[in-house]
Design a protein around this motif. Structure first.
Motif, short mmCIF file in Angstrom:
data_model
loop_
_atom_site.label_atom_id
_atom_site.label_comp_id
_atom_site.label_asym_id
_atom_site.label_seq_id
_atom_site.Cartn_x
_atom_site.Cartn_y
_atom_site.Cartn_z
N ASP A 177 -4.52 -3.18 9.44
CA ASP A 177 -4.21 -3.55 8.07
C ASP A 177 -3.83 -2.51 6.81
OD1 ASP A 177 -5.41 -5.13 5.79
OD2 ASP A 177 -6.44 -3.85 5.35
N ALA A 180 0.27 -2.49 7.86
CA ALA A 180 1.14 -3.57 7.86
C ALA A 180 1.00 -3.85 6.19
CB ALA A 180 -0.32 -5.23 8.00
N ARG A 181 0.36 -3.12 5.60
CA ARG A 181 0.65 -3.13 4.51
C ARG A 181 1.00 -2.23 3.30
NH1 ARG A 181 -3.58 -1.47 1.45
NH2 ARG A 181 -4.68 -0.69 2.91
N ALA A 185 4.06 -5.03 7.02
CA ALA A 185 5.10 -5.95 8.11
C ALA A 185 3.75 -7.23 7.80
CB ALA A 185 4.58 -5.32 9.42
N GLU A 186 4.13 -8.02 8.28
CA GLU A 186 2.87 -8.76 8.63
C GLU A 186 2.26 -9.23 9.65
OE1 GLU A 186 5.46 -13.35 8.27
OE2 GLU A 186 7.85 -11.83 8.45
N ALA A 187 2.30 -8.39 10.18
CA ALA A 187 0.71 -8.65 11.85
C ALA A 187 1.47 -7.14 11.93
CB ALA A 187 1.54 -9.35 12.58
N ALA A 188 -0.02 -6.20 12.49
CA ALA A 188 0.09 -5.15 13.21
C ALA A 188 -1.25 -5.37 14.56
CB ALA A 188 -0.04 -3.87 11.67
N GLY A 205 -3.02 -8.57 9.89
CA GLY A 205 -1.44 -8.94 8.94
C GLY A 205 -1.92 -10.64 8.74
N GLU A 206 -1.20 -11.46 7.87
CA GLU A 206 -0.75 -12.20 7.34
C GLU A 206 -0.97 -13.21 8.56
OE1 GLU A 206 2.95 -12.64 5.26
OE2 GLU A 206 1.77 -11.64 4.17
N ARG A 207 0.04 -12.94 9.37
CA ARG A 207 0.40 -13.97 10.75
C ARG A 207 -0.40 -13.73 10.74
NH1 ARG A 207 4.71 -17.20 10.24
NH2 ARG A 207 5.52 -17.78 13.09
N ALA A 278 4.35 -2.85 14.41
CA ALA A 278 3.99 -3.64 13.03
C ALA A 278 5.01 -5.05 13.82
CB ALA A 278 4.76 -3.08 12.15
N ARG A 280 7.50 -8.50 12.09
CA ARG A 280 8.16 -9.57 10.84
C ARG A 280 8.12 -10.84 11.00
NH1 ARG A 280 11.33 -5.22 6.86
NH2 ARG A 280 8.96 -4.57 5.81
#
Length: 337
Positions: A177, A180-181, A185-188, A205-207, A278, A280
């Motif tokens: 987390d 990603a922040r 990145a959308e995923a990590a 990650g949001e993805r 990470a 995207r």
């Protein structure tokens, strides 16, 4: 050499088993005497699969086999088990003992195109075939990707980590987390790379949050970007996975809709046992400073993985998760190009 023995095919283990390197061979043949001689010469345990079930290796084998061996003189269509093996256990060594003249060259047959890479042994003598299978597995010469130097030591270290306290470690999710922040990145992921599989020990990650089904905890090594990240000394950047021949047809990340990648190897005892990665969903490079930020966070991941092999290590003890949060907070947000 001590034989591991044989088992019959009705073992009821699915292809989704999370186990890594399994010291066993799958042998497809209806010749029990030939199989018994093979098993007596082989070190690993041998799972016998009759030719009538050769197209279902993925659901009846025990775990992830190190090799799939087909008795070419006894199997009706020697290619059937290899086609199935490439789907269910793509990193297993494939060996055909005799029977080359019985191969069906028709790409339109039910077994599909004959684009399977395998080792052909013109001599069917089972003791020689067993020795060849062990040599192929030990040398990893059948892999479709490069492997690091001292791979045996690297894999042994990765197994020791997986045998430690990983499953309950919230710190790995927190590291993912923070990654990603910090770099947008959308995923990590924080992952451990074994001999045959990659394990996600941390996800964020949001993805991933948008997915209807949770992401699987393990992936075949041949389908991961991390397979190549562990070969690097520094940051591994792939601006577009779909435009890279290493990943365009066999990447789990692409299947999840992820296009750009940035990752670094995680080292324990000098071995790249895992990765901090990470992603995207759009192609393109990550922003300036993303690599340096990732390397800084990777140092935390290496500490966590090293601690996992200690029998009495408590991954949830106070201070461990806090260290991740504090370090990520020190890293300034990374802008986009």
């Amino acid at each position: 050499m001590t034989s591991g023995g044989t088992t019959d095919e009705d073992v009821g283990v699915t292809r989704d088993t999370p186990e890594d390197a399994v010291e066993r061979f799958v042998v497809v043949s209806d010749d029990r005497d030939w199989i018994d001689r093979f098993a007596a010469a082989a070190g690993p345990t041998v799972d016998r699969v009759p030719s009538e079930r050769a197209d279902d290796i993925g659901s009846i084998r025990r775990g992830y086999p190190a090799a799939v061996v087909v008795d070419g003189e006894a199997a009706p269509d020697p290619m059937v088990p290899f086609v199935e093996a490439r789907e269910s256990c793509p990193d297993a060594a494939c060996l055909l003992a005799g029977g080359a003249g019985r191969l069906d060259p028709d790409p339109g047959s039910e077994t599909g195109p004959r684009s399977i890479v395998l080792e052909y042994l013109p001599v069917r003598e089972p003791e020689s075939v067993a020795a060849a299978a062990e040599t192929a597995v030990e040398g990893r010469t059948h892999r479709g990707y490069p492997v690091p130097d001292r791979e045996d030591d690297r894999v042994a270290t990765a197994r020791a980590i997986r045998a430690g306290r990983l499953d309950s470690a919230r710190a790995f999710d927190e590291l993912a987390d923070a990654t990603a922040r910090a770099i947008g990145a959308e995923a990590a992921t924080v992952s451990v790379l074994g001999d045959y599989r990659l394990w996600h020990v941390g996800l964020a990650g949001e993805r991933f949050e948008e997915m209807a089904d949770p992401i699987e905890p393990t992936v075949d090594r041949s389908r991961t970007v991390s397979t190549y990240t562990v070969l690097e000394n520094g940051v591994h950047a792939v601006p577009d996975l779909a435009d890279d021949p290493r990943f365009e047809t066999a990447s789990r990340a692409l299947e999840l809709g992820l296009r750009s990648y940035l990752g670094v190897p995680l080292r324990v005892d000098g071995h790249a046992v895992g990765t901090l990665s990470a992603f995207r969903s759009r192609p393109g490079s990550f922003g300036d400073g993303a690599g340096a930020t990732l390397r800084s966070l990777a140092a935390v991941g290496e500490e966590l993985l090293a601690a996992a092999v200690v029998a009495d290590a408590d991954p949830d003890r106070p201070g461990r998760a806090t260290g991740i949060v504090d370090r990520s907070a020190e890293a300034s947000p990374v802008g986009e190009d």
